[in-house]
Design a protein around this motif. Structure first.
Motif, PDB file in Angstrom:
ATOM      1  N   VAL B 271       2.253  25.491  36.857  1.00  0.00           N
ATOM      2  CA  VAL B 271       3.049  24.608  35.989  1.00  0.00           C
ATOM      3  C   VAL B 271       3.537  23.383  36.765  1.00  0.00           C
ATOM      4  O   VAL B 271       3.626  22.283  36.201  1.00  0.00           O
ATOM      5  N   ASN B 272       3.812  23.537  38.052  1.00  0.00           N
ATOM      6  CA  ASN B 272       4.181  22.363  38.851  1.00  0.00           C
ATOM      7  C   ASN B 272       3.013  21.390  38.941  1.00  0.00           C
ATOM      8  O   ASN B 272       3.199  20.161  38.887  1.00  0.00           O
ATOM      9  N   GLY B 273       1.817  21.950  39.076  1.00  0.00           N
ATOM     10  CA  GLY B 273       0.619  21.111  39.121  1.00  0.00           C
ATOM     11  C   GLY B 273       0.418  20.365  37.811  1.00  0.00           C
ATOM     12  O   GLY B 273       0.108  19.174  37.788  1.00  0.00           O
ATOM     13  N   ILE B 274       0.642  21.078  36.691  1.00  0.00           N
ATOM     14  CA  ILE B 274       0.504  20.444  35.365  1.00  0.00           C
ATOM     15  C   ILE B 274       1.514  19.299  35.242  1.00  0.00           C
ATOM     16  O   ILE B 274       1.177  18.190  34.810  1.00  0.00           O
ATOM     17  N   LYS B 275       2.741  19.593  35.636  1.00  0.00           N
ATOM     18  CA  LYS B 275       3.809  18.583  35.511  1.00  0.00           C
ATOM     19  C   LYS B 275       3.448  17.336  36.316  1.00  0.00           C
ATOM     20  O   LYS B 275       3.567  16.207  35.821  1.00  0.00           O
ATOM     21  N   LYS B 276       2.975  17.542  37.526  1.00  0.00           N
ATOM     22  CA  LYS B 276       2.640  16.405  38.392  1.00  0.00           C
ATOM     23  C   LYS B 276       1.505  15.583  37.783  1.00  0.00           C
ATOM     24  O   LYS B 276       1.580  14.347  37.724  1.00  0.00           O
ATOM     25  N   LEU B 277       0.465  16.262  37.315  1.00  0.00           N
ATOM     26  CA  LEU B 277      -0.688  15.533  36.787  1.00  0.00           C
ATOM     27  C   LEU B 277      -0.362  14.812  35.477  1.00  0.00           C
ATOM     28  O   LEU B 277      -0.895  13.730  35.211  1.00  0.00           O
ATOM     29  N   VAL B 278       0.496  15.400  34.664  1.00  0.00           N
ATOM     30  CA  VAL B 278       0.878  14.740  33.411  1.00  0.00           C
ATOM     31  C   VAL B 278       1.809  13.568  33.705  1.00  0.00           C
ATOM     32  O   VAL B 278       1.636  12.461  33.192  1.00  0.00           O
ATOM     33  N   ALA B 279       2.813  13.823  34.548  1.00  0.00           N
ATOM     34  CA  ALA B 279       3.835  12.805  34.808  1.00  0.00           C
ATOM     35  C   ALA B 279       3.259  11.564  35.480  1.00  0.00           C
ATOM     36  O   ALA B 279       3.753  10.454  35.278  1.00  0.00           O
ATOM     37  N   THR B 280       2.215  11.722  36.283  1.00  0.00           N
ATOM     38  CA  THR B 280       1.640  10.574  36.990  1.00  0.00           C
ATOM     39  C   THR B 280       0.477   9.945  36.214  1.00  0.00           C
ATOM     40  O   THR B 280      -0.181   9.045  36.715  1.00  0.00           O
ATOM     41  N   PHE B 281       0.259  10.423  35.008  1.00  0.00           N
ATOM     42  CA  PHE B 281      -0.820   9.881  34.183  1.00  0.00           C
ATOM     43  C   PHE B 281      -0.313   8.650  33.432  1.00  0.00           C
ATOM     44  O   PHE B 281       0.901   8.494  33.249  1.00  0.00           O
ATOM     45  N   ASP B 282      -1.243   7.815  32.982  1.00  0.00           N
ATOM     46  CA  ASP B 282      -0.879   6.653  32.168  1.00  0.00           C
ATOM     47  C   ASP B 282      -0.029   7.117  30.984  1.00  0.00           C
ATOM     48  O   ASP B 282      -0.463   7.954  30.196  1.00  0.00           O
ATOM     49  N   PRO B 283       1.199   6.601  30.841  1.00  0.00           N
ATOM     50  CA  PRO B 283       2.107   7.110  29.798  1.00  0.00           C
ATOM     51  C   PRO B 283       1.536   7.015  28.384  1.00  0.00           C
ATOM     52  O   PRO B 283       1.873   7.816  27.516  1.00  0.00           O
ATOM     53  N   GLU B 284       0.649   6.040  28.183  1.00  0.00           N
ATOM     54  CA  GLU B 284       0.076   5.869  26.846  1.00  0.00           C
ATOM     55  C   GLU B 284      -0.809   7.065  26.462  1.00  0.00           C
ATOM     56  O   GLU B 284      -1.015   7.351  25.282  1.00  0.00           O
ATOM     57  N   PHE B 285      -1.318   7.752  27.460  1.00  0.00           N
ATOM     58  CA  PHE B 285      -2.274   8.829  27.183  1.00  0.00           C
ATOM     59  C   PHE B 285      -1.765  10.214  27.593  1.00  0.00           C
ATOM     60  O   PHE B 285      -2.525  11.176  27.573  1.00  0.00           O
ATOM     61  N   GLN B 286      -0.485  10.294  27.938  1.00  0.00           N
ATOM     62  CA  GLN B 286       0.042  11.589  28.388  1.00  0.00           C
ATOM     63  C   GLN B 286      -0.014  12.634  27.277  1.00  0.00           C
ATOM     64  O   GLN B 286      -0.302  13.800  27.544  1.00  0.00           O
ATOM     65  N   ASN B 287       0.258  12.212  26.056  1.00  0.00           N
ATOM     66  CA  ASN B 287       0.231  13.177  24.946  1.00  0.00           C
ATOM     67  C   ASN B 287      -1.170  13.747  24.740  1.00  0.00           C
ATOM     68  O   ASN B 287      -1.336  14.922  24.415  1.00  0.00           O
ATOM     69  N   ASP B 288      -2.175  12.883  24.922  1.00  0.00           N
ATOM     70  CA  ASP B 288      -3.564  13.366  24.788  1.00  0.00           C
ATOM     71  C   ASP B 288      -3.859  14.451  25.812  1.00  0.00           C
ATOM     72  O   ASP B 288      -4.532  15.446  25.534  1.00  0.00           O
ATOM     73  N   LEU B 289      -3.335  14.243  27.006  1.00  0.00           N
ATOM     74  CA  LEU B 289      -3.547  15.221  28.086  1.00  0.00           C
ATOM     75  C   LEU B 289      -2.863  16.545  27.755  1.00  0.00           C
ATOM     76  O   LEU B 289      -3.436  17.624  27.925  1.00  0.00           O
ATOM     77  N   LYS B 290      -1.639  16.459  27.264  1.00  0.00           N
ATOM     78  CA  LYS B 290      -0.858  17.663  26.947  1.00  0.00           C
ATOM     79  C   LYS B 290      -1.506  18.445  25.807  1.00  0.00           C
ATOM     80  O   LYS B 290      -1.350  19.658  25.709  1.00  0.00           O
ATOM     81  N   GLU B 291      -2.225  17.745  24.974  1.00  0.00           N
ATOM     82  CA  GLU B 291      -2.892  18.357  23.825  1.00  0.00           C
ATOM     83  C   GLU B 291      -4.112  19.184  24.237  1.00  0.00           C
ATOM     84  O   GLU B 291      -4.564  20.071  23.539  1.00  0.00           O
ATOM     85  N   ASN B 292      -4.656  18.877  25.439  1.00  0.00           N
ATOM     86  CA  ASN B 292      -5.954  19.448  25.839  1.00  0.00           C
ATOM     87  C   ASN B 292      -5.896  20.112  27.208  1.00  0.00           C
ATOM     88  O   ASN B 292      -6.547  19.662  28.147  1.00  0.00           O
ATOM     89  N   VAL B 293      -5.102  21.171  27.309  1.00  0.00           N
ATOM     90  CA  VAL B 293      -5.046  21.902  28.585  1.00  0.00           C
ATOM     91  C   VAL B 293      -5.993  23.096  28.448  1.00  0.00           C
ATOM     92  O   VAL B 293      -5.860  23.897  27.522  1.00  0.00           O
ATOM     93  N   ILE B 294      -6.966  23.181  29.344  1.00  0.00           N
ATOM     94  CA  ILE B 294      -8.011  24.196  29.228  1.00  0.00           C
ATOM     95  C   ILE B 294      -7.909  25.183  30.381  1.00  0.00           C
ATOM     96  O   ILE B 294      -7.912  24.781  31.549  1.00  0.00           O
ATOM     97  N   LEU B 295      -7.844  26.461  30.046  1.00  0.00           N
ATOM     98  CA  LEU B 295      -7.815  27.509  31.078  1.00  0.00           C
ATOM     99  C   LEU B 295      -9.207  28.078  31.247  1.00  0.00           C
ATOM    100  O   LEU B 295      -9.851  28.485  30.277  1.00  0.00           O
ATOM    101  N   ALA B 296      -9.675  28.124  32.495  1.00  0.00           N
ATOM    102  CA  ALA B 296     -10.997  28.692  32.775  1.00  0.00           C
ATOM    103  C   ALA B 296     -10.880  29.608  33.996  1.00  0.00           C
ATOM    104  O   ALA B 296      -9.814  29.693  34.617  1.00  0.00           O
ATOM    105  N   GLY B 297     -11.956  30.257  34.331  1.00  0.00           N
ATOM    106  CA  GLY B 297     -11.958  31.154  35.489  1.00  0.00           C
ATOM    107  C   GLY B 297     -11.441  32.536  35.112  1.00  0.00           C
ATOM    108  O   GLY B 297     -10.852  32.729  34.049  1.00  0.00           O
TER     109      GLY B 297
END
Lengths: 172, 360
Positions: B271-297
């Protein structure tokens, strides 16, 4: 002939027309279904075609051929016995009927002559397999063309970047 | 090469399992383990000098077991010397696993190896060093005719056709790789790798069980198996019990809380990794990122993990929608295979030319 006979006569003729039309349509429909099945993949439908459809078509064809011959011979036998003033109308009706019967006979003959064999279907299958293996598809303009890898610009960009990165790894 | 059949393969050399997907229809895996017979007796028992995967694990008491990968990379020190014995042994062991995977692919083929030209794409952890990537090339040498290395989470994204506005979380045994996709090749800033993954859960679970049931006979292998069968962090769960030998007698023990605690141990880093990657993303597209979190492995199969991550994102980032891939084991290999197949022939030739030039 009195009016009642008129009705019976013309009614009979109309019924014959109907029967002939229906039989013609049935044959055409059966052939279209068969053709559609062949186009979708010969080997899969081979057994039903051989064991079911073709025998039915053959028997139908035989029936139609016999029926049409029977009707024609009956028509021939009564044609010249009809007296004036009904002769011309009768001949007009019978000639139309005869035309349809001739069409049925032609279809039946073509079915018999162009009977689809197992080896024909195998050849179709082999050809389809060859085309699919070599990525050959029907083109919109008609004829065949090679199906190429159509990658979007975005994907090409990614793939190019991966290659560059791997080249850098090798050159390191 | 023109008369050889080309076979494309996608490969994921994982810490716990190595997976291959090929375009001749073969998809398979084997545990990333090999064993060498300990002595003449065990050699006679097996009739060969290398034992692979599950068979090696089953007979581990009569074999010297080697696991060539750790944390998703070759199990050697970070500043390894390519001329050292340690490096050469590690590469040799890894080569055996890769060779076995390719043999499994060719099992279905009628001809011999020389009839085929095998092209492969191998996934590497997101932040694998250049040295580690070159080690993978070394492993593939003489086994694959053409090879490329790609980031593993990127391969997952490519296979799922999620090249823009997606956050891939690939939970393996050795590493958890997070990778943010935004329509270009992910850079180092777009990727995070944490080593608290499946093996970390095993070690935490082991410690907790040992503390609660000191007399129970435990091994990491046993603990791993129990975890894979029961992994759960859901609040609404039944009691989880497992059978463990205590003084030689099989005894049913309640391990519900210990298992949940162990599985939850990897969540903070994720979750810390998610927070960092979302927070440092272009703010205009952060919601798109939050909408598409994919778990694999493999770790994506932990029951309740998806919900826990969504709840965290809801409370800390305002929103989050997490999806699990359908085939967690094969997602990486499938993506690598698709990359391999899509790669135009001229790019492969270009790479081959450079390879031949650098050899000279």
């Amino acid at each position: 002939m009195n009016k009642a006979s008129d009705v019976r006569f013309y009614g009979g003729s109309a019924n014959s027309n109907y029967v002939v039309d229906y039989t013609l349509s049935t044959l055409e429909y059966s052939m279209l279904v068969l053709w559609s099945m062949l186009r979708r993949g010969g080997a899969v439908v081979l057994i039903p075609i051989e064991n079911v459809t073709l025998p039915i078509l053959q028997r139908m064809g035989e029936f139609c051929a016999k029926t049409s011959q029977g009707i024609k011979s009956k028509l021939d036998s009564v044609k010249d016995k009809i007296k004036y003033p009904f002769r011309f109308r009768f001949k007009a009706d019978t000639s139309e009927l005869e035309q349809k019967l001739l069409e049925i006979e032609a279809i039946v003959r073509s079915l018999e002559n162009n009977h689809v064999t197992k080896s024909d279907l195998r050849a179709i299958e082999a050809r389809l397999e060859y085309l699919e293996k070599h990525g050959i598809v029907a083109s919109q303009e008609g004829g065949l063309q090679l199906k190429g890898k159509k990658l979007s610009e975005e994907k090409i960009m990614f793939l190019r970047a991966i290659v560059r990165e791997n080249i850098n790894l090798l050159e390191d | 090469m023109s008369d050889k059949k080309i076979i494309n393969v996608g490969i994921d050399l994982g810490t716990s399992r190595s997976v291959v997907a090929a375009d001749n229809g073969i998809r398979t895996f084997l545990p990333s383990v090999i064993g060498y017979p300990k002595d003449a007796v065990s050699f006679k028992l097996f009739g060969r000098d290398v034992i692979y995967g599950d068979e090696a694990l089953r007979h581990r008491l009569s074999l010297n077991i080697h696991r060539p990968f750790e944390n998703g990379m070759l199990k050697i020190s970070q500043d390894f010397d390519e001329n050292s014995k340690e490096y050469k042994d590690a590469v040799q062991t890894a080569k055996l696993i890769l060779k076995r995977l390719i043999e499994m692919v060719l099992d279905e083929e009628a001809g011999i190896r020389s009839n085929y030209h095998i092209r492969g794409v191998i996934g590497a952890p997101a932040l694998a060093s250049r040295k580690n990537k070159k080690a993978l090339l070394e492993i593939a040498k003489d086994i694959l005719d053409d090879v490329m290395i790609v980031s593993e989470p990127f391969a997952v994204a490519y296979g799922l056709k999620l090249l823009t506005a997606a956050l891939i979380i690939d939970i393996g045994a050795g590493t958890v790789d997070l990778c943010r996709m935004h329509g270009t090749m992910p850079s180092d800033e777009d990727q995070i790798t944490t080593t608290k993954a499946g093996d970390y859960i095993d070690s935490v679970f082991y410690e907790l069980l040992h503390k609660k049931y000191p007399k129970a006979a435990l091994s990491i292998g046993l603990v791993k198996k129990m975890k894979e069968e029961n992994s759960n962090i859901s609040r609404a769960t039944d009691t989880i019990t497992i059978e463990l030998p205590i003084d030689g007698k099989p005894t049913r023990l309640d391990v519900t809380e210990e298992l949940k605690q162990a599985c939850s141990a990897i969540v903070p880093d994720i979750v810390n990794g998610i927070k960092k990657l979302v927070a440092t993303f272009d703010p205009e597209f952060q919601n798109d990122l939050k909408e598409n979190v994919i778990l694999a492995g493999g770790g994506s199969q932990i029951v309740g993990l998806k919900k826990v991550i969504e709840e965290y994102m809801q409370s800390n980032l305002g929103y989050g929608r997490v999806t699990k891939v359908e085939e967690p084991l094969y997602a990486g290999a499938n993506g690598a295979l698709l990359l391999c197949k899509d790669m135009p022939d001229e790019y492969w030739h270009q790479l081959k030319d450079i390879k031949e030039r650098t050899k000279k």
